[in-house]
Design a protein around this motif. Structure first.
Motif, PDB file in Angstrom:
ATOM      1  N   SER A  23     -21.149   2.628  -4.073  1.00 57.52           N
ATOM      2  CA  SER A  23     -20.122   3.664  -3.987  1.00 57.52           C
ATOM      3  C   SER A  23     -18.772   3.105  -4.443  1.00 57.52           C
ATOM      4  N   PRO A  24     -18.012   3.917  -5.153  1.00 58.18           N
ATOM      5  CA  PRO A  24     -16.708   3.447  -5.636  1.00 58.18           C
ATOM      6  C   PRO A  24     -15.711   3.289  -4.494  1.00 58.18           C
ATOM      7  N   CYS A  25     -14.680   2.553  -4.743  1.00 62.15           N
ATOM      8  CA  CYS A  25     -13.615   2.398  -3.742  1.00 62.15           C
ATOM      9  C   CYS A  25     -12.938   3.750  -3.518  1.00 62.15           C
ATOM     10  N   PRO A  26     -12.504   4.009  -2.293  1.00 60.12           N
ATOM     11  CA  PRO A  26     -11.846   5.283  -2.012  1.00 60.12           C
ATOM     12  C   PRO A  26     -10.543   5.430  -2.790  1.00 60.12           C
ATOM     13  N   VAL A  27     -10.233   6.663  -3.136  1.00 60.41           N
ATOM     14  CA  VAL A  27      -9.005   6.966  -3.864  1.00 60.41           C
ATOM     15  C   VAL A  27      -7.900   7.233  -2.843  1.00 60.41           C
ATOM     16  N   PRO A  28      -6.740   6.622  -3.014  1.00 65.04           N
ATOM     17  CA  PRO A  28      -5.638   6.888  -2.086  1.00 65.04           C
ATOM     18  C   PRO A  28      -5.211   8.352  -2.129  1.00 65.04           C
ATOM     19  N   ALA A  29      -4.830   8.859  -0.966  1.00 63.87           N
ATOM     20  CA  ALA A  29      -4.358  10.241  -0.867  1.00 63.87           C
ATOM     21  C   ALA A  29      -2.949  10.342  -1.452  1.00 63.87           C
ATOM     22  N   PRO A  30      -2.566  11.526  -1.900  1.00 61.53           N
ATOM     23  CA  PRO A  30      -1.199  11.678  -2.407  1.00 61.53           C
ATOM     24  C   PRO A  30      -0.173  11.421  -1.311  1.00 61.53           C
ATOM     25  N   HIS A  31       0.953  10.919  -1.722  1.00 64.66           N
ATOM     26  CA  HIS A  31       2.027  10.591  -0.787  1.00 64.66           C
ATOM     27  C   HIS A  31       2.606  11.895  -0.236  1.00 64.66           C
ATOM     28  N   PRO A  32       2.515  12.121   1.109  1.00 65.67           N
ATOM     29  CA  PRO A  32       2.907  13.419   1.654  1.00 65.67           C
ATOM     30  C   PRO A  32       4.414  13.655   1.784  1.00 65.67           C
TER      31      PRO A  32
END
Length: 70
Positions: A23-32
């Motif tokens: 599984s690929p590394c998780p993608v960071p969430a957008p900066h809120p």
């Protein structure tokens, strides 16, 4: 040329890679938000994602090194 690095031919199929390592590394969430609390929370999440990805890389390297020893 020396024969000390010669390996016998492979007589069995390679072991399948464990699914957790595929599984690929998780993608960071957008900066809120730009306030200090939101930035601190997001930084903590990024550290956690880095730890997850680094752990997978370590496990993959360990798995591959065991495959080469066979």
């Amino acid at each position: 040329m020396s024969c000390s690095h010669w390996r016998p031919p492979v007589t069995e199929p390679p072991r399948p890679l464990p699914p957790g390592l595929m599984s690929p590394c998780p993608v960071p969430a957008p900066h809120p938000d730009n306030n200090a609390d939101a930035v601190a929370i997001e930084l903590k999440r990024l550290y956690d994602l880095y730890g997850t990805c680094a752990g997978r890389l370590f496990e993959l390297q360990h798995w591959l090194s065991k495959s080469e020893e066979r």
